[in-house]
Structures are given as C-alpha cells and as structure tokens.
Scaffold this motif. Structure first.
Motif, short mmCIF file in Angstrom:
data_model
loop_
_atom_site.label_atom_id
_atom_site.label_comp_id
_atom_site.label_asym_id
_atom_site.label_seq_id
_atom_site.Cartn_x
_atom_site.Cartn_y
_atom_site.Cartn_z
N THR A 50 0.83 -1.21 0.00
CA THR A 50 0.00 0.00 0.00
C THR A 50 0.86 1.25 0.00
O THR A 50 0.59 2.21 -0.73
N GLU A 51 1.92 1.25 0.79
CA GLU A 51 2.83 2.39 0.82
C GLU A 51 3.50 2.60 -0.54
O GLU A 51 3.63 3.73 -1.01
N ALA A 52 3.92 1.50 -1.17
CA ALA A 52 4.55 1.60 -2.49
C ALA A 52 3.56 2.08 -3.54
O ALA A 52 3.89 2.92 -4.38
N LEU A 53 2.34 1.56 -3.49
CA LEU A 53 1.31 2.01 -4.43
C LEU A 53 0.98 3.49 -4.24
O LEU A 53 0.80 4.22 -5.21
N THR A 54 0.93 3.92 -2.99
CA THR A 54 0.64 5.33 -2.71
C THR A 54 1.74 6.21 -3.28
O THR A 54 1.45 7.22 -3.95
N ALA A 55 2.98 5.84 -3.05
CA ALA A 55 4.10 6.63 -3.59
C ALA A 55 4.06 6.64 -5.11
O ALA A 55 4.25 7.68 -5.74
N ALA A 56 3.81 5.48 -5.70
CA ALA A 56 3.75 5.40 -7.16
C ALA A 56 2.60 6.22 -7.71
O ALA A 56 2.75 6.94 -8.70
N ALA A 57 1.45 6.14 -7.07
CA ALA A 57 0.28 6.89 -7.53
C ALA A 57 0.54 8.39 -7.47
O ALA A 57 0.21 9.13 -8.40
N ARG A 58 1.17 8.83 -6.40
CA ARG A 58 1.47 10.26 -6.27
C ARG A 58 2.45 10.72 -7.34
O ARG A 58 2.31 11.80 -7.91
N THR A 59 3.45 9.90 -7.61
CA THR A 59 4.44 10.25 -8.63
C THR A 59 3.82 10.23 -10.02
O THR A 59 3.98 11.18 -10.80
N LEU A 60 3.10 9.17 -10.33
CA LEU A 60 2.54 9.03 -11.68
C LEU A 60 1.48 10.09 -11.99
O LEU A 60 1.41 10.58 -13.11
N THR A 61 0.67 10.43 -11.01
CA THR A 61 -0.40 11.38 -11.28
C THR A 61 0.09 12.81 -11.44
O THR A 61 -0.67 13.69 -11.83
N THR A 62 1.36 13.05 -11.15
CA THR A 62 1.90 14.39 -11.43
C THR A 62 2.18 14.56 -12.92
O THR A 62 2.27 15.68 -13.40
N ARG A 63 2.29 13.42 -13.64
CA ARG A 63 2.64 13.50 -15.06
C ARG A 63 1.64 12.82 -15.99
O ARG A 63 1.81 12.84 -17.20
N THR A 64 0.63 12.18 -15.40
CA THR A 64 -0.34 11.45 -16.23
C THR A 64 -1.71 11.48 -15.55
O THR A 64 -1.85 11.95 -14.43
#
Length: 88
Positions: A50-64
């Motif tokens: 969940t922590e990894a998904l949260t970090a990934a979601a935050r990163t990805l949604t800044t550019r997509t």
C-alpha cells in the motif's frame, strides 16, 4: 476469566498483559504459531504494498491521468484517486 484471575493474583491491571491460550499438543500449537507468523508477515507485506502504491500513484499522477496511472499499476483509477487525491 483467566485475565481477571491473573490480574487479581498479581495485582496488576488487565491491560498490562495478554493471556494466550495454546493447545497442549505440540503439533497443534506449532501449527497455530506458524499460521500467526505467516499472517503477521502478510499484513506487513500488504502495508508495504500500500505504501509503495501510494508513492507510485502520487508520482505518476503528477505526469499522467489517474486512468493511465491505474492502468500502469494494474489497479482501478478510483483507487489511484483515493491514494493520490488532488489538492486544492
């Protein structure tokens, strides 16, 4: 009831300890302990995921978009939106 008795005998609060009952049969007790350890590891892994998904979601949604981020991570865009809500 065991907790009450131990607390009275030792004159300590019930919240200060935990009574864990195990079967007398060693094989049965070991099976329970092994299962509890596996569940604990699974809970830790789920938290890390969940922590990894949260970090990934935050990163990805800044550019997509959330839809694209969800597709990249293999989860729904609704879950992406929950993990990385837009600010403001």
């Amino acid at each position: 009831m065991a907790t009450d008795v131990v607390a009275m005998l030792l004159d300590i609060p019930e919240e200060a300890f935990e009574v864990v009952l195990r079967p007398a049969d060693p094989d049965m007790a070991n099976t329970i302990v092994t299962t509890e350890k596996a569940r604990g590891k699974a809970e830790e892994a789920a938290k890390a995921a969940t922590e990894a998904l949260t970090a990934a979601a935050r990163t990805l949604t800044t550019r997509t978009t959330v839809r694209d981020a969800g597709a990249m991570l293999g989860i729904s865009h609704q879950y992406i939106a929950k993990l990385a809500p837009k600010k403001g």
